[in-house]
Design a protein around this motif. Structure first.
Motif, PDB file in Angstrom:
ATOM      1  N   UNK A   1       0.833  -1.205   0.000  1.00 53.54           N
ATOM      2  CA  UNK A   1       0.000   0.000   0.000  1.00 53.54           C
ATOM      3  C   UNK A   1       0.867   1.253   0.000  1.00 53.54           C
ATOM      4  N   UNK A   2       1.871   1.289   0.846  1.00 50.18           N
ATOM      5  CA  UNK A   2       2.779   2.447   0.883  1.00 50.18           C
ATOM      6  C   UNK A   2       3.514   2.623  -0.444  1.00 50.18           C
ATOM      7  N   UNK A   3       3.913   1.511  -1.038  1.00 46.70           N
ATOM      8  CA  UNK A   3       4.628   1.584  -2.319  1.00 46.70           C
ATOM      9  C   UNK A   3       3.735   2.165  -3.410  1.00 46.70           C
ATOM     10  N   UNK A   4       2.506   1.686  -3.498  1.00 47.56           N
ATOM     11  CA  UNK A   4       1.579   2.146  -4.537  1.00 47.56           C
ATOM     12  C   UNK A   4       1.241   3.617  -4.335  1.00 47.56           C
ATOM     13  N   UNK A   5       0.959   4.016  -3.095  1.00 48.84           N
ATOM     14  CA  UNK A   5       0.620   5.416  -2.840  1.00 48.84           C
ATOM     15  C   UNK A   5       1.825   6.332  -3.051  1.00 48.84           C
ATOM     16  N   UNK A   6       3.023   5.825  -2.813  1.00 51.97           N
ATOM     17  CA  UNK A   6       4.231   6.606  -3.054  1.00 51.97           C
ATOM     18  C   UNK A   6       4.461   6.905  -4.528  1.00 51.97           C
ATOM     19  N   UNK A   7       3.885   6.095  -5.402  1.00 47.69           N
ATOM     20  CA  UNK A   7       4.017   6.307  -6.846  1.00 47.69           C
ATOM     21  C   UNK A   7       2.986   7.277  -7.406  1.00 47.69           C
ATOM     22  N   UNK A   8       1.957   7.573  -6.638  1.00 46.57           N
ATOM     23  CA  UNK A   8       0.894   8.467  -7.102  1.00 46.57           C
ATOM     24  C   UNK A   8       1.403   9.905  -7.121  1.00 46.57           C
ATOM     25  N   UNK A   9       1.195  10.584  -8.206  1.00 46.53           N
ATOM     26  CA  UNK A   9       1.719  11.923  -8.397  1.00 46.53           C
ATOM     27  C   UNK A   9       0.993  12.978  -7.560  1.00 46.53           C
ATOM     28  N   UNK A  10      -0.288  12.794  -7.293  1.00 46.85           N
ATOM     29  CA  UNK A  10      -1.071  13.784  -6.560  1.00 46.85           C
ATOM     30  C   UNK A  10      -1.015  13.609  -5.049  1.00 46.85           C
ATOM     31  N   UNK A  11      -0.287  12.607  -4.573  1.00 47.26           N
ATOM     32  CA  UNK A  11      -0.154  12.384  -3.133  1.00 47.26           C
ATOM     33  C   UNK A  11       1.214  12.874  -2.698  1.00 47.26           C
ATOM     34  N   UNK A  12       1.202  13.892  -1.807  1.00 45.68           N
ATOM     35  CA  UNK A  12       2.468  14.439  -1.311  1.00 45.68           C
ATOM     36  C   UNK A  12       3.064  13.557  -0.226  1.00 45.68           C
ATOM     37  N   UNK A  13       2.275  13.241   0.786  1.00 45.77           N
ATOM     38  CA  UNK A  13       2.744  12.467   1.925  1.00 45.77           C
ATOM     39  C   UNK A  13       1.630  11.550   2.413  1.00 45.77           C
ATOM     40  N   UNK A  14       2.051  10.462   3.118  1.00 50.91           N
ATOM     41  CA  UNK A  14       1.101   9.601   3.796  1.00 50.91           C
ATOM     42  C   UNK A  14       1.735   9.127   5.086  1.00 50.91           C
ATOM     43  N   UNK A  15       0.906   8.941   6.086  1.00 53.72           N
ATOM     44  CA  UNK A  15       1.361   8.438   7.374  1.00 53.72           C
ATOM     45  C   UNK A  15       0.344   7.425   7.857  1.00 53.72           C
ATOM     46  N   UNK A  16       0.809   6.204   8.067  1.00 55.92           N
ATOM     47  CA  UNK A  16      -0.082   5.114   8.466  1.00 55.92           C
ATOM     48  C   UNK A  16       0.247   4.706   9.901  1.00 55.92           C
ATOM     49  N   UNK A  17      -0.784   4.606  10.719  1.00 54.91           N
ATOM     50  CA  UNK A  17      -0.640   4.214  12.117  1.00 54.91           C
ATOM     51  C   UNK A  17      -1.545   3.033  12.420  1.00 54.91           C
TER      52      UNK A  17
END
Length: 93
Positions: free
Chosen positions: A73-89
């Motif tokens: 999930x982190x890998x796929x979201x990291x490839x998305x151009x419109x997503x700057x940052x993500x933090x999963x807890x």
């Protein structure tokens, strides 16, 4: 399955944030997860510029997912151009 909370900062300049949010939810579902709640916190000023942008659209996702799928999930979201940052807890039970 574990319970997770993930904050995502989207590009504030895109026209429809609902489409990007739906794509994130679709990725979670394709990995075998279940989205329980999505909160759109709206446009906020960033603490520091990201890609020369000073505003971001904040969204919080609450979902259940197998722990082994979080890396994908982190890998796929990291490839998305419109997503700057993500933090999963991990949420406490």
């Amino acid at each position: 399955m574990r319970h997770y909370e993930m904050m995502v900062i989207l590009d504030a300049g895109i026209e429809t944030h609902s489409e990007e949010i739906a794509k994130v939810e679709e990725v979670i579902k394709n990995l075998g997860g279940n989205v329980t709640k999505t909160d759109q916190l709206g446009k906020k000023t960033l603490a520091y510029p990201i890609n020369k942008k000073t505003e971001g659209f904040y969204t919080v996702f609450y979902f259940d997912l197998d722990a082994a799928q979080t890396f994908e999930l982190r890998r796929i979201l990291g490839l998305r151009q419109n997503i700057y940052r993500q933090l999963m807890l991990v949420q406490d039970d």
